[in-house]
Write a protein that holds these residues in place. Structure first.
Motif, PDB file in Angstrom:
ATOM      1  N   PHE A   1      32.270  -0.788  -8.921  1.00  0.00           N
ATOM      2  CA  PHE A   1      32.222   0.474  -8.786  1.00  0.00           C
ATOM      3  C   PHE A   1      32.938   0.988  -7.599  1.00  0.00           C
ATOM      4  N   ALA A   2      33.894   1.677  -7.763  1.00  0.00           N
ATOM      5  CA  ALA A   2      34.709   2.508  -6.499  1.00  0.00           C
ATOM      6  C   ALA A   2      34.140   3.856  -6.327  1.00  0.00           C
ATOM      7  N   LEU A   3      33.369   3.923  -5.294  1.00  0.00           N
ATOM      8  CA  LEU A   3      32.879   5.326  -4.823  1.00  0.00           C
ATOM      9  C   LEU A   3      33.491   6.049  -3.744  1.00  0.00           C
ATOM     10  N   HIS A   4      33.465   7.347  -3.930  1.00  0.00           N
ATOM     11  CA  HIS A   4      34.201   8.027  -2.801  1.00  0.00           C
ATOM     12  C   HIS A   4      33.368   8.449  -1.544  1.00  0.00           C
TER      13      HIS A   4
ATOM     14  N   LEU B   1      21.356   0.154   3.464  1.00  0.00           N
ATOM     15  CA  LEU B   1      22.022  -0.453   2.351  1.00  0.00           C
ATOM     16  C   LEU B   1      22.230  -2.129   3.132  1.00  0.00           C
ATOM     17  N   ALA B   2      21.720  -3.016   2.175  1.00  0.00           N
ATOM     18  CA  ALA B   2      22.077  -4.409   2.503  1.00  0.00           C
ATOM     19  C   ALA B   2      23.208  -4.956   1.886  1.00  0.00           C
ATOM     20  N   TRP B   3      23.502  -6.138   2.095  1.00  0.00           N
ATOM     21  CA  TRP B   3      24.672  -6.872   1.555  1.00  0.00           C
ATOM     22  C   TRP B   3      24.312  -7.108   0.076  1.00  0.00           C
ATOM     23  N   ASP B   4      23.073  -7.674  -0.046  1.00  0.00           N
ATOM     24  CA  ASP B   4      22.619  -7.995  -1.645  1.00  0.00           C
ATOM     25  C   ASP B   4      21.106  -7.241  -1.696  1.00  0.00           C
ATOM     26  N   ASN B   5      21.326  -6.531  -2.872  1.00  0.00           N
ATOM     27  CA  ASN B   5      20.348  -5.458  -3.119  1.00  0.00           C
ATOM     28  C   ASN B   5      19.838  -5.747  -4.587  1.00  0.00           C
ATOM     29  N   VAL B   6      18.577  -6.034  -4.572  1.00  0.00           N
ATOM     30  CA  VAL B   6      17.892  -6.440  -5.875  1.00  0.00           C
ATOM     31  C   VAL B   6      16.727  -5.684  -6.235  1.00  0.00           C
ATOM     32  N   LEU B   7      16.807  -5.830  -7.599  1.00  0.00           N
ATOM     33  CA  LEU B   7      15.542  -4.751  -8.185  1.00  0.00           C
ATOM     34  C   LEU B   7      14.624  -5.753  -8.972  1.00  0.00           C
ATOM     35  N   TYR B   8      13.277  -5.577  -8.412  1.00  0.00           N
ATOM     36  CA  TYR B   8      12.221  -6.341  -9.016  1.00  0.00           C
ATOM     37  C   TYR B   8      12.148  -6.267 -10.553  1.00  0.00           C
ATOM     38  N   GLY B   9      12.000  -7.208 -11.529  1.00  0.00           N
ATOM     39  CA  GLY B   9      12.053  -6.962 -12.964  1.00  0.00           C
ATOM     40  C   GLY B   9      13.103  -6.810 -13.680  1.00  0.00           C
ATOM     41  N   SER B  10      14.289  -6.528 -13.227  1.00  0.00           N
ATOM     42  CA  SER B  10      15.358  -6.227 -13.755  1.00  0.00           C
ATOM     43  C   SER B  10      16.090  -7.349 -14.392  1.00  0.00           C
ATOM     44  N   PRO B  11      16.429  -7.142 -15.460  1.00  0.00           N
ATOM     45  CA  PRO B  11      17.362  -8.276 -16.397  1.00  0.00           C
ATOM     46  C   PRO B  11      18.647  -8.448 -15.398  1.00  0.00           C
ATOM     47  N   ALA B  12      19.098  -7.622 -14.778  1.00  0.00           N
ATOM     48  CA  ALA B  12      20.372  -7.822 -13.894  1.00  0.00           C
ATOM     49  C   ALA B  12      20.140  -8.476 -12.821  1.00  0.00           C
ATOM     50  N   LEU B  13      21.216  -8.702 -11.709  1.00  0.00           N
ATOM     51  CA  LEU B  13      21.059  -9.362 -10.489  1.00  0.00           C
ATOM     52  C   LEU B  13      21.308  -8.682  -9.446  1.00  0.00           C
ATOM     53  N   GLY B  14      21.312  -7.393  -9.504  1.00  0.00           N
ATOM     54  CA  GLY B  14      21.496  -6.563  -8.274  1.00  0.00           C
ATOM     55  C   GLY B  14      22.850  -6.321  -8.071  1.00  0.00           C
ATOM     56  N   TYR B  15      23.134  -5.752  -6.769  1.00  0.00           N
ATOM     57  CA  TYR B  15      24.653  -5.484  -6.439  1.00  0.00           C
ATOM     58  C   TYR B  15      24.941  -5.793  -5.193  1.00  0.00           C
ATOM     59  N   ILE B  16      25.950  -5.959  -4.738  1.00  0.00           N
ATOM     60  CA  ILE B  16      26.632  -6.523  -3.422  1.00  0.00           C
ATOM     61  C   ILE B  16      27.573  -5.435  -2.822  1.00  0.00           C
ATOM     62  N   ALA B  17      27.156  -5.048  -1.652  1.00  0.00           N
ATOM     63  CA  ALA B  17      27.859  -3.974  -0.918  1.00  0.00           C
ATOM     64  C   ALA B  17      28.832  -4.773   0.199  1.00  0.00           C
ATOM     65  N   GLY B  18      29.922  -5.031  -0.277  1.00  0.00           N
ATOM     66  CA  GLY B  18      30.860  -5.725   0.523  1.00  0.00           C
ATOM     67  C   GLY B  18      31.194  -5.150   1.968  1.00  0.00           C
ATOM     68  N   SER B  19      31.056  -3.773   2.170  1.00  0.00           N
ATOM     69  CA  SER B  19      31.316  -3.257   3.134  1.00  0.00           C
ATOM     70  C   SER B  19      30.206  -3.634   4.469  1.00  0.00           C
TER      71      SER B  19
ATOM     72  N   VAL C   1      33.838   3.110  -0.632  1.00  0.00           N
ATOM     73  CA  VAL C   1      33.031   1.696  -0.776  1.00  0.00           C
ATOM     74  C   VAL C   1      33.141   1.059  -2.008  1.00  0.00           C
ATOM     75  N   LEU C   2      33.101  -0.142  -2.372  1.00  0.00           N
ATOM     76  CA  LEU C   2      32.813  -0.750  -3.525  1.00  0.00           C
ATOM     77  C   LEU C   2      31.661  -1.395  -3.718  1.00  0.00           C
ATOM     78  N   PHE C   3      30.820  -1.232  -4.767  1.00  0.00           N
ATOM     79  CA  PHE C   3      29.583  -1.745  -4.980  1.00  0.00           C
ATOM     80  C   PHE C   3      29.870  -2.891  -6.280  1.00  0.00           C
ATOM     81  N   THR C   4      29.405  -4.169  -5.978  1.00  0.00           N
ATOM     82  CA  THR C   4      29.730  -5.111  -6.997  1.00  0.00           C
ATOM     83  C   THR C   4      28.453  -5.642  -7.808  1.00  0.00           C
ATOM     84  N   ALA C   5      28.234  -5.270  -8.879  1.00  0.00           N
ATOM     85  CA  ALA C   5      27.081  -5.639  -9.670  1.00  0.00           C
ATOM     86  C   ALA C   5      27.385  -6.725 -10.456  1.00  0.00           C
ATOM     87  N   TYR C   6      26.468  -7.576 -10.486  1.00  0.00           N
ATOM     88  CA  TYR C   6      26.208  -8.637 -11.158  1.00  0.00           C
ATOM     89  C   TYR C   6      25.240  -9.065 -12.375  1.00  0.00           C
TER      90      TYR C   6
END
Length: 546
Positions: free
Chosen positions: A385-388, A399-417, A429-434
Motif C-alpha cells: 500500500f503506497a501512502l502519501h 509505528l513498528a517494523w512488524d505490526n500484528v493484530l491479535y485474533g486476525s486471520p491475516a499476519l499484520g503489516y510491515i513498515a519498511g520505513s 511510505v509503503l506498508f506491506t501486508a502479509y
C-alpha cells in the motif's frame, strides 16, 4: 466443521467485508487508488503444468558448462559458492520471476518486499550461511560463534514489533504471560540446547543436521495442535501466538503443521533474541548483493554459436520448459521470457533451483531421481500500500517494523520505513501486508484465486490495516499492488521428516543437481542457501572432462 474453523471463517468474512465496505463508501466520493494484481507465474506456470510447451521446437542448440535454473535464494547461493571457488563459466536462467520469493516491489523511490522480508540470525549450525553473510559484509565478527556481531544497520531497528491486543498496542507479540506460556518457553529453552542419543542437536538448521533420535522424530506423527492438547496447553493467548507463528513461517496453522515443525521453529536457532536481519526491500537486498558479489551480468539475448563460454557469470531472462539427462550432458530447453522462442542447451552440469512440484513436471523420467511432485504448498497474498502520508496511530503508539493484530486471520503489516535512517519521517511510505491464505485447503484457495475479483482480493489484503486505522485509511492510499503467490511455500505436514521424495533427492548424485528449500520440507532462506551451496559443492567436486 470444527467450531474453531467456523469462528475463523466468520472472522475472516467479517473483517474482509468491513474493509470492502469502507473502500466502497470512500470510492463513491473520491477517486479510488490504483490497484494492480500480479498473479506470479501465470499464464506460463499453467502452460508448463498442462504440458503445452513441452514439445516446442528449439530454434538453436548450444553447449555450455554450468547452467543454473532459477534465481531465488538457492540459485543465487549456488552461484555465490561457485564463483567464490573460482568458477566463472556459468549461465543462470532467471526463471518465471527474477529473485523468486525474494522479489521486491518499487514505487518511485520507495522499495518494499513482494516476498520474504527478513532473515533470522543464523545459528552456529548454519556455518555456510554465516560465511556468506561475512563475505557480504553483514556479519562483521564471527570470532565467537556463540555471539557473532552483525552490522548494526542490517539489524531490525527499534521498535521492531507490536501487537494490537484489547484495543491497544503493546510491544510483545505474545499477548500475555501465563502459566502455560511460561511452561512452554521453559521447554523451549531446554530444547535449544538438547541433543539426541546420536550426539546431534535435537533441532537444527539446516534440518538435515538435526538429530535422528527416534524419540524426538516421533513428534512428526502428530499435528502441533494435537501435541499441545496432549501436553495440556490450554491458554487461548498462547495457542493463538503459536498458531500465528506457524502461519507466519509455514503458511498454515497449528492444526495442520507437524508437531516437530512447531517445536523446530522455536528451538532450532538456539538463541532467544528477537533480532532479525532486514532491509526496506526485504530479502531482495541479499539477492542484489549476491548478484554483485558473483559478478553476474545480464544478457539481453542468448549469444550465437554452438558453444557458449562466459568469462563472468551471465543471467538470461528465460525459463526451463524441459530437462533431460543424458550420459555426457543435461539437455535443457529454455524459453525466452520476452520473445517466447525456445533454445536447446546441453550443459555439463545443471542445478535445478526450482520448486520440486515444478521440477517434477519438467524433468524426463522423474522417478529416476525420486521426484513425484508431492507436497502441499501454501498460497499467500503480499500487498503493498503506497501512502502519501503516515496514518494517525491509535494511542500515539509509535509505528513498528512488524505490526500484528491479535485474533486476525491475516499476519499484520510491515513498515519498511522503519529501516531508513532519517531525522524526520519521509513524506511517503509503503506498508506491506502479509496474509497466508489458510482459511481453506490450498487447492481450494488456489481455485478461488483464479477467479476472485481484484476488489475481493483487496478486501483480504487490507483487513488488518482497516481494522487499525478505520475507514479514513483509504484517504491516504495512492495505490495498491497485490502479489499473489499461489504456491508460496511448502507446508511441513506430519510425516515430512521421512518424506520418500525428499530423502531420495537429498542423496541423488548425477549431472543434474537439485537445490531448493523444498528439500527440507519447509521454506526459509537458511534451508534454501544450504541446498544451493551443497549443489554447488557437488559441481565443484565433479571431475573435469578433457
Amino acid at each position: 466443521m470444527k467450531p474453531a474453523r467456523r469462528r475463523f471463517l466468520a472472522a475472516t468474512a467479517a473483517i474482509g467485508a468491513a474493509a470492502a465496505t469502507s473502500r466502497h463508501l470512500y470510492s463513491r466520493l473520491n477517486p479510488p487508488p490504483a490497484l494492480r494484481v500480479n498473479r506470479v507465474g501465470l499464464p506460463l506456470g499453467h502452460l508448463l503444468r498442462d504440458g503445452a510447451l513441452t514439445h516446442s521446437a528449439p530454434q538453436s542448440t548450444h553447449d555450455c558448462d554450468t547452467l543454473i535454473l532459477g534465481s531465488g535464494a538457492a540459485a543465487l547461493s549456488a552461484l555465490w559458492q561457485l564463483t567464490r571457488h573460482g568458477a566463472r563459466d556459468i549461465l543462470l536462467a532467471e526463471g518465471i520471476e527474477r529473485d523468486g520469493n525474494n522479489a521486491a516491489y518499487q514505487n518511485g523511490d520507495l522499495l518494499a518486499p513482494s516476498g520474504a522480508h527478513y532473515l533470522a540470525l543464523p545459528s552456529a549450525e548454519s556455518h555456510e550461511l554465516r560465511a556468506m553473510l561475512a563475505d557480504l559484509g553483514i556479519l562483521e565478527d564471527a570470532s565467537d560463534p556463540a555471539r557473532p556481531r552483525y552490522r548494526e544497520t542490517d539489524l531490525v531497528h527499534a521498535p521492531s514489533e507490536r501487537l494490537y491486543y484489547q484495543n491497544r498496542w503493546q510491544d510483545e507479540l505474545l499477548p500475555q504471560e501465563d502459566d502455560d506460556s511460561r511452561r512452554f518457553h521453559a521447554l523451549i529453552r531446554r530444547l535449544q540446547h538438547a541433543r539426541g542419543r546420536d550426539g546431534r542437536k535435537t533441532f537444527a538448521i539446516p534440518i538435515v543436521r538435526s538429530s535422528e533420535d527416534s524419540d524426538w522424530r516421533a513428534l512428526d506423527q502428530l499435528t502441533f495442535a494435537d501435541w499441545l492438547t496432549h501436553e495440556n496447553y490450554r491458554s487461548p493467548t498462547l495457542l493463538w501466538y503459536l498458531d500465528y507463528c506457524c502461519r507466519d513461517d509455514y503458511g498454515h496453522g497449528i492444526d495442520t503443521v507437524s508437531a516437530y515443525a512447531g517445536l523446530h521453529y522455536f528451538a532450532a536457532r538456539g538463541h532467544d533474541g528477537n533480532a532479525v536481519l532486514t532491509w526496506p526491500d526485504g530479502l531482495a537486498h541479499l539477492s542484489r548483493l549476491l548478484r554483485e558479489k558473483s559478478g553476474l551480468h545480464h544478457l539481453a539475448a542468448l549469444p550465437s554459436g554452438p558453444v557458449l563460454r562466459f568469462a563472468q557469470p551471465a543471467a538470461w531472462n528465460a525459463s526451463a520448459i524441459r530437462i533431460q539427462e543424458h550420459a555426457g550432458h543435461v539437455e535443457v530447453h529454455l524459453r525466452d521470457n520476452d520473445s517466447g522462442t525456445v533454445h536447446r542447451l546441453r550443459a555439463r552440469h545443471v542445478i535445478s533451483a526450482m520448486p520440486l512440484h515444478i521440477a517434477a513436471r519438467l524433468v524426463a523420467e522423474p522417478a529416476r531421481y525420486g521426484l513425484d511432485g508431492s507436497g502441499l504448498y501454501a498460497p499467500w497474498l503480499i500487498s503493498n500500500f503506497a501512502l502519501h502520508q503516515f496514518p494517525h496511530e491509535p494511542d500515539e503508539q509509535p509505528l513498528a517494523w512488524d505490526n500484528v493484530l491479535y485474533g486476525s486471520p491475516a499476519l499484520g503489516y510491515i513498515a519498511g520505513s522503519n529501516q531508513s535512517i532519517r531525522v524526520a519521517k519521509p513524506p511517503r511510505v509503503l506498508f506491506t501486508a502479509y496474509r497466508a491464505l489458510a482459511h481453506d485447503s490450498p487447492p481450494a484457495v488456489r481455485q478461488w484465486l483464479l477467479t476472485a475479483p481484484d476488489d475481493e482480493l483487496l478486501a483480504y489484503a487490507a483487513a488488518d490495516l482497516h481494522a487499525v486505522y478505520g475507514r479514513h485509511f483509504w484517504r491516504l492510499v495512492d495505490s495498491v499492488d497485490i502479489t499473489v503467490r499461489a504456491h508460496a511455500m511448502r507446508i511441513p505436514l506430519p510425516g515430512y521428516l521421512d518424506d520418500t521424495q525428499l530423502r531420495a533427492l537429498r542423496t541423488h548424485r548425477s549431472r543434474l543437481h537439485f537445490a531448493h528449500s523444498d528439500l527440507s520440507g519447509y521454506s526459509v532462506f537458511e534451508e534454501a542457501a544450504y541446498w544451493g551451496i551443497t549443489a554447488a559443492q557437488q559441481v565443484l567436486a565433479a571431475p573435469r572432462e578433457i
